[in-house]
Design a protein around this motif. Structure first.
Motif, PDB file in Angstrom:
ATOM      1  N   ASP A 195       1.287   8.163  16.709  1.00 37.10           N
ATOM      2  CA  ASP A 195       1.516   7.118  15.403  1.00 37.10           C
ATOM      3  C   ASP A 195       2.392   5.803  15.904  1.00 37.10           C
ATOM      4  N   LYS A 196       3.406   6.135  16.826  1.00 36.49           N
ATOM      5  CA  LYS A 196       4.463   5.123  17.122  1.00 36.49           C
ATOM      6  C   LYS A 196       4.186   4.475  18.518  1.00 36.49           C
ATOM      7  N   ASN A 197       3.580   5.270  19.541  1.00 33.27           N
ATOM      8  CA  ASN A 197       3.542   4.676  20.992  1.00 33.27           C
ATOM      9  C   ASN A 197       2.071   4.686  21.485  1.00 33.27           C
ATOM     10  N   LEU A 198       1.190   4.505  20.584  1.00 34.75           N
ATOM     11  CA  LEU A 198       0.027   4.356  21.022  1.00 34.75           C
ATOM     12  C   LEU A 198      -0.354   2.962  21.798  1.00 34.75           C
ATOM     13  N   HIS A 199      -0.967   2.988  23.065  1.00 29.03           N
ATOM     14  CA  HIS A 199      -0.955   1.606  23.932  1.00 29.03           C
ATOM     15  C   HIS A 199       0.167   1.277  24.450  1.00 29.03           C
ATOM     16  N   LYS A 200       1.170   1.890  24.264  1.00 31.31           N
ATOM     17  CA  LYS A 200       2.641   1.357  25.004  1.00 31.31           C
ATOM     18  C   LYS A 200       2.848   2.115  26.173  1.00 31.31           C
ATOM     19  N   SER A 201       3.252   1.136  27.056  1.00 30.27           N
ATOM     20  CA  SER A 201       3.699   1.752  28.445  1.00 30.27           C
ATOM     21  C   SER A 201       4.983   1.168  28.902  1.00 30.27           C
ATOM     22  N   SER A 202       5.468   1.347  30.255  1.00 29.50           N
ATOM     23  CA  SER A 202       6.778   0.646  30.605  1.00 29.50           C
ATOM     24  C   SER A 202       6.595  -0.115  31.763  1.00 29.50           C
ATOM     25  N   ARG A 203       7.371  -1.088  31.892  1.00 30.27           N
ATOM     26  CA  ARG A 203       7.260  -1.905  33.041  1.00 30.27           C
ATOM     27  C   ARG A 203       8.746  -2.421  33.702  1.00 30.27           C
ATOM     28  N   VAL A 204       9.006  -1.954  35.031  1.00 25.81           N
ATOM     29  CA  VAL A 204      10.199  -2.200  35.677  1.00 25.81           C
ATOM     30  C   VAL A 204      10.193  -3.694  36.468  1.00 25.81           C
ATOM     31  N   GLU A 205      11.309  -4.468  36.215  1.00 26.45           N
ATOM     32  CA  GLU A 205      11.391  -5.721  36.600  1.00 26.45           C
ATOM     33  C   GLU A 205      12.609  -5.850  37.270  1.00 26.45           C
ATOM     34  N   PRO A 206      12.936  -6.470  38.426  1.00 36.30           N
ATOM     35  CA  PRO A 206      14.320  -6.727  38.771  1.00 36.30           C
ATOM     36  C   PRO A 206      15.254  -7.853  37.703  1.00 36.30           C
ATOM     37  N   THR A 207      16.330  -7.272  37.530  1.00 35.90           N
ATOM     38  CA  THR A 207      17.148  -7.886  36.277  1.00 35.90           C
ATOM     39  C   THR A 207      17.211  -9.445  36.848  1.00 35.90           C
ATOM     40  N   LEU A 208      17.693  -9.671  38.049  1.00 41.16           N
ATOM     41  CA  LEU A 208      17.454 -11.156  38.336  1.00 41.16           C
ATOM     42  C   LEU A 208      16.144 -11.823  37.879  1.00 41.16           C
ATOM     43  N   GLU A 209      15.403 -11.305  38.231  1.00 39.42           N
ATOM     44  CA  GLU A 209      13.932 -11.729  38.162  1.00 39.42           C
ATOM     45  C   GLU A 209      13.790 -12.118  36.798  1.00 39.42           C
ATOM     46  N   ALA A 210      14.249 -10.999  35.853  1.00 37.29           N
ATOM     47  CA  ALA A 210      13.936 -11.058  34.436  1.00 37.29           C
ATOM     48  C   ALA A 210      14.795 -12.294  33.819  1.00 37.29           C
ATOM     49  N   LEU A 211      16.090 -12.594  34.406  1.00 38.20           N
ATOM     50  CA  LEU A 211      16.893 -13.450  33.598  1.00 38.20           C
ATOM     51  C   LEU A 211      16.301 -14.959  34.136  1.00 38.20           C
ATOM     52  N   VAL A 212      15.880 -15.128  35.525  1.00 41.04           N
ATOM     53  CA  VAL A 212      15.558 -16.574  35.943  1.00 41.04           C
ATOM     54  C   VAL A 212      14.121 -16.664  36.068  1.00 41.04           C
ATOM     55  N   GLY A 213      13.289 -15.606  35.856  1.00 37.83           N
ATOM     56  CA  GLY A 213      11.781 -15.921  36.322  1.00 37.83           C
ATOM     57  C   GLY A 213      11.130 -17.104  35.417  1.00 37.83           C
ATOM     58  N   ASP A 214      11.308 -17.255  34.243  1.00 41.11           N
ATOM     59  CA  ASP A 214      10.693 -18.264  33.443  1.00 41.11           C
ATOM     60  C   ASP A 214      11.093 -19.630  33.855  1.00 41.11           C
ATOM     61  N   ILE A 215      12.197 -19.916  34.572  1.00 41.64           N
ATOM     62  CA  ILE A 215      12.815 -21.211  34.967  1.00 41.64           C
ATOM     63  C   ILE A 215      12.621 -21.455  36.365  1.00 41.64           C
ATOM     64  N   ARG A 216      12.106 -20.608  37.179  1.00 47.93           N
ATOM     65  CA  ARG A 216      11.992 -20.622  38.545  1.00 47.93           C
ATOM     66  C   ARG A 216      10.839 -21.567  38.956  1.00 47.93           C
ATOM     67  N   PRO A 217       9.621 -21.735  38.231  1.00 46.65           N
ATOM     68  CA  PRO A 217       8.785 -22.697  38.694  1.00 46.65           C
ATOM     69  C   PRO A 217       9.101 -24.074  38.377  1.00 46.65           C
ATOM     70  N   ALA A 218       9.694 -24.521  37.268  1.00 53.11           N
ATOM     71  CA  ALA A 218      10.093 -25.840  37.135  1.00 53.11           C
ATOM     72  C   ALA A 218      11.294 -26.036  37.997  1.00 53.11           C
ATOM     73  N   LEU A 219      12.429 -25.504  38.433  1.00 56.76           N
ATOM     74  CA  LEU A 219      13.566 -25.755  39.467  1.00 56.76           C
ATOM     75  C   LEU A 219      12.755 -25.814  40.810  1.00 56.76           C
ATOM     76  N   LEU A 220      11.685 -25.143  41.251  1.00 55.99           N
ATOM     77  CA  LEU A 220      11.167 -25.519  42.441  1.00 55.99           C
ATOM     78  C   LEU A 220      10.378 -26.511  42.343  1.00 55.99           C
ATOM     79  N   ILE A 221       9.742 -26.867  41.393  1.00 57.31           N
ATOM     80  CA  ILE A 221       8.993 -28.108  41.273  1.00 57.31           C
ATOM     81  C   ILE A 221      10.023 -29.337  41.402  1.00 57.31           C
ATOM     82  N   LEU A 222      11.204 -29.237  40.756  1.00 52.09           N
ATOM     83  CA  LEU A 222      12.172 -30.232  40.808  1.00 52.09           C
ATOM     84  C   LEU A 222      12.615 -30.576  42.106  1.00 52.09           C
ATOM     85  N   LEU A 223      13.107 -29.252  42.988  1.00 54.66           N
ATOM     86  CA  LEU A 223      13.641 -29.396  44.165  1.00 54.66           C
ATOM     87  C   LEU A 223      12.445 -30.090  45.128  1.00 54.66           C
TER      88      LEU A 223
END
Length: 813
Positions: free
Chosen positions: A255-283
């Motif tokens: 009832d509560k967990n249908l279709h749900k799973s788990s994903r492991v991601e390095p904490t640093l990547e979770a923090l900066v992953g979204d901004i990484r493409p923009a910063l590398l493009i600017l560099l």
């Protein structure tokens, strides 16, 4: 070593003998190196610097995923977290946490504090211990057993507790409840890592209080989870283990967990992953600016080499090898680049502060940007490489000497002149091509930003003031919360200059959001497959205050009180998605949230309102539904006030009204709605602003380089022009002669640049909104702009050539 010092001393003397060339080259290089250093300082702080925790590479974020609902970074319920923690074989420690506001009273003026609710083993997980007192004990995760405890940040400790070393075991009142201070964290400690630092930490015991605590609801997903890998365990092994556990939980709690799973991601990547493409493009973009600066300086040195041609010939005649001559010239180039690097480092300090000011809203770890050994090393390496890049070609060409011709008075060698003209042409074409790529990228981001800023949020944002008020549940139990906010709304509406007022949670575009599942009457589905929509609790006059149209039915009124039949209002996106081709008014749905058994579960849809972009301007319109505040009260609400003029003039008045009701309540997050909208486009504006600056600098350097090459070409061909004019050549003939040379360079550079831009713009496609990376209008506009400006740079030297006196030209050396 002696020979190297000799080269350095001689190089310094030669640079001082040509101060104008040295100054111009140093400034050009300083602009390029300084900009690269500034951007790299951001990249270093955000992407490269490890998190400030022991063995931070072992830290992992654990996300809940649901492919059916399309999220990969979902929050967890406490029961799901506890099962993962107890059943896994891959983590040494595992802790949940979530942000929480606290109201501090009893120590001077009441203040809202940014806090975090965590598990007791968070600090051991991170490898950090308090500098005063202790961390949390395992039993302090349980309610009522040891009392409420809190750990202070160093900043809060100094600011509100005056750095008292005896602060441990003192009591402090938060949200009307007494907590015992058990520790103070180190100065540099910050968790979660965010731009608004956390000021205190308490345990999950606060969530486990009451008759029906949120920690006992498997469907209440509100927690972030961090874990530390055991020694020798890889991320992939951890992923496999958690997926296996999640599979078992799905079968155990469908009832509560249908279709749900788990994903492991390095904490640093979770923090900066979204901004990484923009910063590398600017560099990459700022690196292109440096290449253009190098090409300009190389052209400058090639031109200067003509004045030193005889010097190089004499050195060769006296026995200097070609390698020796090249080394001397490269030494001079490196000295130039080091001077540019030193000046660029000074500029980078200022530009780094500017970047932080521009991007602090959307760049994680922005406050950590600064100069360290890695940034200084980067500047040194870039300076040395820059000197080699722009100095190598001039050095090699200058070392090719024809002694007989060179030693003649005025001997220049036509073959050698042609070679140098070819090299200068290649450099200019390269500059033009790079400038085209940067201009196209800047044009696309500008157009994307313009389109985003013109997206309607679905309401009238002007003249709206918002602020947050939180009331402690100890003082204001559930039955009194609606009454408090109704009275506050009435007070606000009576203020001079106020048209209307209302309350809501969560506020659209504030970054907060609730997504709650629901059941539709007559459409039974498994609980795990129930749809969800954005959920809002609102007061009367909310839609009127925000300026949202009621399309069908009615708004909430005072009749929709606590004991009235359950009602609900849906937005147009909700009606289209869940009630296509039918009128939703009169239908009933059951939201997955209620207060207690006395509240009706089924709620009748009484109205349909226009769509509002609740999360950000770039996302699709989301289905949402609204319940009256009287029927599901919250103890913290955002107040919205529509003014007749400038909303900022109401700040003092609204604070006075809150304090007139309860002087201990702080008023925080005071912002206009326009400020929230501006914050949603902060990241696109930051990207567009920087790329436009880089593109403009690149354009100016390119045009200066083209102008210099054409001017030098006119000077080289002065004799030829004089002969042609003496033989009857007209002004248009000279213009055609000089202009055609520049036109060929411009045409070739534009062609290569447009092809390169067409191939490379897919890199920035993830940063665009409402425009494709191959937008023909942008490409055409850039081509026209650069062609016009470049041809003007060619025309001025060509026009000057037409004004030459043939007799003076024939005598020109």
């Amino acid at each position: 070593m002696e020979m190297l010092w000799q080269d350095i001393r001689y190089g310094i003397r030669m640079l001082l003998k040509a101060p104008s060339v040295s100054i111009v080259a140093t400034i050009a290089l300083a602009l390029g190196i300084g900009a690269n250093t500034a951007i790299f300082s951001v990249v270093n702080a955000v992407l490269l610097r490890p998190l400030p925790f022991e063995h931070s590479e072992e830290l992992m974020n654990v996300w809940e995923t649901d492919p059916i609902r399309g999220y990969k970074r979902g929050s967890s319920s406490y029961l799901n977290f506890a099962d993962l923690r107890d059943q896994n074989h891959v983590f040494e420690h595992m802790s949940s946490y979530h942000s929480n506001d606290f109201i501090l009273t009893g120590r001077g003026e009441s203040t809202r504090l940014q806090g975090a609710v965590v598990n007791a083993d968070l600090f051991p997980l991170l490898g950090v211990t308090p500098v005063i007192g202790r961390g949390f004990l395992p039993d302090e995760d349980k309610p009522g057993e040891t009392g409420r405890v809190v750990v202070l940040s160093q900043e809060l400790f100094q600011r509100r507790f005056n750095g008292d070393p005896n602060v441990v075991n003192q009591s402090v009142v938060l949200d009307g409840k007494t907590y015992t201070i058990v520790g103070v964290m180190p100065q540099a400690f910050q968790f979660p890592v965010q731009n608004e630092p956390v000021e205190l930490w308490t345990t999950v015991a606060v969530d486990r209080e009451g008759k029906e605590p949120i920690t006992e609801e498997r469907g209440a997903h509100y927690l972030s989870v961090i874990a530390r890998l055991k020694a020798g365990v890889s991320k992939e092994q951890a992923q496999a283990d958690l997926v296996s556990i999640s599979g078992r939980l799905e079968q155990q709690y469908p009832d509560k967990n249908l279709h749900k799973s788990s994903r492991v991601e390095p904490t640093l990547e979770a923090l900066v992953g979204d901004i990484r493409p923009a910063l590398l493009i600017l560099l990459g973009a700022v690196g292109c600016v440096l290449l253009i600066a190098c090409a300009n300086v190389a052209n400058l040195l090639l031109a200067r080499a003509m004045t030193r041609h005889k010097e190089m010939a004499i050195r060769s005649a006296l026995g200097a090898s070609r390698i020796r001559v090249v080394r001397q010239l490269l030494t001079e180039s490196v000295l130039l680049s080091l001077a540019g690097g030193l000046l660029g480092l000074v500029l980078a300090v200022w530009w780094s502060d500017l970047l932080v000011a521009l991007g602090k809203q959307n760049i994680p770890r922005a406050l950590q940007v600064g100069l360290d050994w890695r940034v200084l090393g980067f500047t040194l390496v870039v300076s040395l490489l820059t000197g080699l890049v722009f100095g190598l070609v001039p050095a090699i060409h200058s070392s090719k000497t024809e002694l007989t011709e060179s030693l003649k008075e005025g001997g220049r060698g036509s073959g050698e002149g042609a070679r140098r003209n070819f090299v200068r042409g290649v450099l200019v074409v390269s500059e033009l091509a790079i400038a085209v790529v940067l201009l196209v990228g800047a044009g696309l981001l500008i157009q994307s930003l313009w389109r985003l800023q013109n997206v309607s949020p679905g309401f009238e944002s002007q003249s709206l003031l918002t602020f947050v008020v939180g009331i402690p549940e100890v003082k204001y139990p559930t039955e009194k919360q609606d009454q408090f906010y109704r009275e506050l709304v009435a007070r606000l509406q009576s203020l001079p200059g106020v048209r209307s007022a209302a309350s809501v949670i969560p506020l659209p575009l504030s970054g907060d959001a609730f997504s709650i599942s629901f059941e539709t009457e007559g459409r039974p589905v498994a609980k795990g497959d129930q749809p969800s929509a954005d959920f809002f609790v609102i007061s009367d006059d909310y839609f009127k205050t925000l300026g949202v149209s009621v399309l069908k039915g009615r708004e909430f009124t005072q009749r929709d009180g606590e004991k009235a039949p359950g009602v609900i209002i849906v937005n147009q996106a909700f009606a289209k998605k869940f009630f296509p081709n039918e009128d939703p008014v009169g239908k009933r749905i059951k939201p997955g949230i209620s207060t207690n058994e006395n509240k009706p579960d089924w709620r009748e849809i009484v109205g349909v309102v226009g769509d509002v972009r609740n999360r950000n301007l770039s996302s699709e319109l989301r289905a949402g539904y609204f319940v009256p505040q009287a029927q599901i009260p919250f103890n913290q609400m955002t107040m919205i006030v529509r003014s007749t003029g400038d909303p900022h003039t109401l700040v003092t008045a609204v604070q006075n009204e809150v304090h007139a009701m309860d002087k201990e309540l702080p008023v925080f997050n005071i912002k206009t709605m326009d400020e929230y909208i501006a914050a949603t486009v902060a990241a696109p504006r930051f990207n567009a602003t920087l790329l436009v600056i880089f593109a403009v600098v690149a354009l100016v350097l390119t045009i200066v380089g083209l102008y210099g090459v054409m001017s030098y070409s006119v000077a080289q061909r002065t004799n030829e022009i004089g002969i042609r004019m003496a033989l009857g050549a007209q002004t248009r003939d000279v213009l055609r002669l000089i202009g055609s040379q520049g036109f060929k360079l411009v045409l070739l550079g534009l062609g290569i640049g447009l092809v390169g831009a067409f191939a490379l713009m897919r890199v920035i496609s993830s940063l665009l909104f409402g425009v494709t990376s191959k937008d023909p209008i942008t490409f055409a506009a850039v081509a026209v702009l650069l062609a016009v400006v470049a041809l003007l740079a060619c025309y001025i030297p060509a026009r000057r050539a037409t004004r030459l006196d043939p007799l003076n030209a024939l005598r020109y050396e």
